[in-house]
Every structure is written in C-alpha cells, then in structure tokens.
Design a protein around this motif. Structure first.
Motif, PDB file in Angstrom:
ATOM      1  N   ALA A 117       1.955  41.715  83.467  1.00 38.76           N
ATOM      2  CA  ALA A 117       1.895  40.940  84.706  1.00 38.76           C
ATOM      3  C   ALA A 117       2.153  39.464  84.424  1.00 38.76           C
ATOM      4  CB  ALA A 117       0.533  41.136  85.365  1.00 38.76           C
ATOM      5  N   TYR A 118       1.654  38.975  83.300  1.00 38.55           N
ATOM      6  CA  TYR A 118       1.873  37.577  82.947  1.00 38.55           C
ATOM      7  C   TYR A 118       3.351  37.321  82.652  1.00 38.55           C
ATOM      8  CZ  TYR A 118       1.547  33.207  80.285  1.00 38.55           C
ATOM      9  OH  TYR A 118       1.738  31.915  79.816  1.00 38.55           O
ATOM     10  N   ALA A 119       3.954  38.249  81.929  1.00 41.75           N
ATOM     11  CA  ALA A 119       5.384  38.103  81.619  1.00 41.75           C
ATOM     12  C   ALA A 119       6.216  38.135  82.899  1.00 41.75           C
ATOM     13  CB  ALA A 119       5.813  39.209  80.662  1.00 41.75           C
ATOM     14  N   ARG A 120       5.873  39.015  83.844  1.00 40.41           N
ATOM     15  CA  ARG A 120       6.607  39.100  85.109  1.00 40.41           C
ATOM     16  C   ARG A 120       6.440  37.815  85.918  1.00 40.41           C
ATOM     17  NH1 ARG A 120       4.390  43.198  86.917  1.00 40.41           N
ATOM     18  NH2 ARG A 120       3.049  42.315  88.546  1.00 40.41           N
ATOM     19  N   ALA A 138      -2.147  34.684  86.264  1.00 36.60           N
ATOM     20  CA  ALA A 138      -1.725  35.817  85.445  1.00 36.60           C
ATOM     21  C   ALA A 138      -2.000  35.545  83.968  1.00 36.60           C
ATOM     22  CB  ALA A 138      -0.242  36.085  85.668  1.00 36.60           C
ATOM     23  N   ARG A 139      -1.807  34.277  83.560  1.00 38.07           N
ATOM     24  CA  ARG A 139      -2.058  33.941  82.150  1.00 38.07           C
ATOM     25  C   ARG A 139      -3.539  34.094  81.800  1.00 38.07           C
ATOM     26  NH1 ARG A 139      -4.266  30.579  79.088  1.00 38.07           N
ATOM     27  NH2 ARG A 139      -5.091  29.418  80.879  1.00 38.07           N
ATOM     28  N   ALA A 140      -4.402  33.595  82.693  1.00 40.25           N
ATOM     29  CA  ALA A 140      -5.842  33.701  82.454  1.00 40.25           C
ATOM     30  C   ALA A 140      -6.292  35.163  82.396  1.00 40.25           C
ATOM     31  CB  ALA A 140      -6.598  32.949  83.552  1.00 40.25           C
ATOM     32  N   ALA A 141      -5.741  36.010  83.298  1.00 41.20           N
ATOM     33  CA  ALA A 141      -6.107  37.427  83.304  1.00 41.20           C
ATOM     34  C   ALA A 141      -5.668  38.109  82.009  1.00 41.20           C
ATOM     35  CB  ALA A 141      -5.497  38.121  84.512  1.00 41.20           C
ATOM     36  N   ALA A 142      -4.466  37.783  81.546  1.00 44.06           N
ATOM     37  CA  ALA A 142      -3.961  38.369  80.306  1.00 44.06           C
ATOM     38  C   ALA A 142      -4.804  37.923  79.117  1.00 44.06           C
ATOM     39  CB  ALA A 142      -2.500  37.987  80.106  1.00 44.06           C
TER      40      ALA A 142
END
Length: 343
Positions: A117-120, A138-142
C-alpha cells in the motif's frame, strides 16, 4: 547319753523359723534407696526459644530467571536442576506455540500488505492522484506493520533459553510438552552470590520476631553453630506448609550451599530473675508437671508451674526455689519420701 533327735526336731525347727522370721523383718524394715543424679536450681534470665527448619537459597541478587519470550511449548530441558552451567549454555529449548505461529503468519501478511500500500501511494503521488498526507499515512502504517513483524520474529527466534551467567540450575518449572505463556518463568539460575536462608515459622511465632533478631543456625558437616540476623519476615502463610517465611543472611564464609537443609533456633521472649532447672528434671503426672527436690537425702515431690524454655533449661514460676537440688536422672523410679543417694 544319746539325745533323741526325733524329740529335738520340732524345737530345732521352731528355732530356725524364728531366726528366719527375724531376718525377714529386718529386711522389710530397711527402706529402699534410689540412685539419682542431682542438679541445682539457679536464678537468672532465660530466653524462650523455638526451633525453625529451613533451606538455603539464592537471594534476589543471586538469582536470574529465564522467561518465555512469547507463548511457546517446552521442547527440551537440556540442563536439569543441579546442573552447573556456563555463560551462554543452553538450558531449555522452546518451540513456537500454535497461536504464536498464527500471530507470526498474520503479522507477515499484514506487513506485506502495508508495504504494498505504501509503494502504491508513492506511485499515485507521482501521478498527482493522492496528496502528501496520504503517502505519509501509508508510510506510517507500513512502518508499524514491519516493526510488529520484526518483534514477533525476534521473540520466536529467541526460544533457546541460555544461561546469562555461570552458575547452577536451581529450578525448572515445567516439563517437555507444557504450554507456557509469554513472560512465564521457566528456569532459575543461581550464581552462588547473595545466598540466604528461608525458615518456616508458625504465624504466631513469626509475629513475635523482628528484623535484626539473631537466629542460631546449628552447625553441620564440621561447622560450628553460628548466629545470623533476620533480614526480613514474610507473614503471608504458605498454602502448603501453613507457615510464614523468615529470611536471614548467609555470609559466604559459612560455606553453606544452595539447597542445604538448615535448623535454627530463635528467642521469642525473655524472662529475667527466673528460677531455672534442667529440662530433664521435669516430670509429668496426667498433665501436672512436677519435680523431685532432695533434702537431707530424702526426695520430695513438688508440683510446679513452668515458664519459658530456653535451650536445655526451663523456668519454674512456682514450686522450686533457687538453690534447691532437683533430680535430673532416676526420677521416674522415685516415690515421695524415698531415700536417695547420688551417682
């Protein structure tokens, strides 16, 4: 002229009978004499003591617990109780529990999904389809998912419980095949320092003791009796022994090893100016304590009221005076008023 023995016979018989009767009366007139040992009643202070039984164990400073890093199953006990171990030596091998494997699999899937998801989000940001806030979310979730996965992998990968320092395996709480929870203590390593003694005491006795009071520990294996101070008292009663715990320090110079069984003696109360006699002089008649006091070679029974017992002597509250000579050996064969002679 010859004498007629037939006529003399009855007279001789009467004479012999009279002589025999005279000897028997003399024997019966002699009073019995008992052979006894005496001791003197003295006046002074006496401390009532009780015996305590305990065991030497590692204190908090000398014990290190090996705990399960996560929910696991005990696979092998490599070093059983009593084994001497070196730093880094394997003690217990654990294997992941089913729930741990499921948690690890879920964390791996969550981390892959969060990374994707972060890459997307980064690609969409380049195309101008999402804002910087979406990318940051997304970065924080990853990052969170990756940290969770790393933590689970780390705990699952540290299921080999090793000795953090040289010492002995003091205890192992589980058996192979047992399921243990995260944080549960599996084994205890003692390094021989900070040794203490744990004595069991009746709760009523424990309440009379205080820190700093001296406990005499009986000498064994060639050691002399030593006195050590009470370190602390735990009034909580053990559900199995029904006893409270009394802890004392054990200096290394005593040479006492962990697990050694100990016998101690502690004073619970002191009575000053008490008349005391050897404990072995005390006799019992249906619950009434008594002693034999000897005066002018005659033993007289004295019923007594007892006080504290200290060592091999007991205080007498009533019935004996200081200076009286009491029977310490041979009293069970005496009767009141019997003549005695000393051994």
């Amino acid at each position: 002229m010859a004498m007629n023995l037939k006529l003399l016979g009855p007279a001789v018989g009467l004479f012999l009978t009279a002589c025999s009767g005279s000897d028997s009366s003399a024997d019966q007139a002699t009073p019995p004499t008992a052979l006894v040992t005496l001791a003197q009643a003295t006046q002074g202070s006496i401390a009532e003591t009780v015996k305590l039984y305990g065991v030497a164990e590692a204190g908090p400073a000398g014990s290190i617990a090996l705990s399960a890093p996560t929910e696991a199953i005990v696979a092998r006990i490599v070093a059983p109780v009593g084994t001497r171990v070196t730093r880094g030596q394997l003690v217990v091998q654990l294997s992941p529990a089913p729930n741990t494997r499921l948690d690890l699999a879920k964390a791996s899937a969550d981390a892959r999904a969060a990374d994707a998801a972060y890459a997307r989000a980064q690609r969409l940001r380049k195309d101008g389809l999402v804002g910087d806030a979406d990318v940051e979310t997304a970065r924080a979730a990853a990052q969170s998912a990756d940290v969770t996965l790393a933590s689970l992998r780390g705990r699952a990968g540290s299921l080999a419980l090793t000795a953090p320092a040289a010492g002995f395996v003091a205890s192992v709480a589980n058996n192979p095949g047992d399921l243990v929870q995260a944080g549960a203590s599996i084994a205890m390593i003692t390094n021989g320092s900070g040794l203490r003694a744990r004595f069991g005491a009746d709760p009523t006795v424990a309440r009379t003791l205080s820190s700093g009071a001296q406990i005499k520990i009986a000498g064994t294996k060639g050691r002399a009796t030593v006195s050590v101070p009470i370190q602390s008292i735990d009034p909580v009663v053990n559900s199995n022994t029904r006893l409270a715990s009394v802890f004392t320090t054990l200096p290394p110079s005593l040479g006492i090893g962990s697990g050694e069984v100990l016998q101690g003696e502690v004073a619970t109360q002191t009575q000053s100016s008490a008349v005391t006699i050897p404990y072995q002089a005390l006799l019992d008649d249906g619950g009434q304590p008594y002693v034999f006091v000897v005066a002018s070679g005659i033993a007289h029974r004295h019923d007594v009221q007892t006080g504290p017992t200290g060592g091999d002597r007991i205080a007498i509250v009533k019935g004996v005076s200081s200076g009286d000579r009491v029977v310490t050996d041979g009293g069970t064969a005496l009767e009141d008023g019997m003549k005695v002679r000393t051994k």
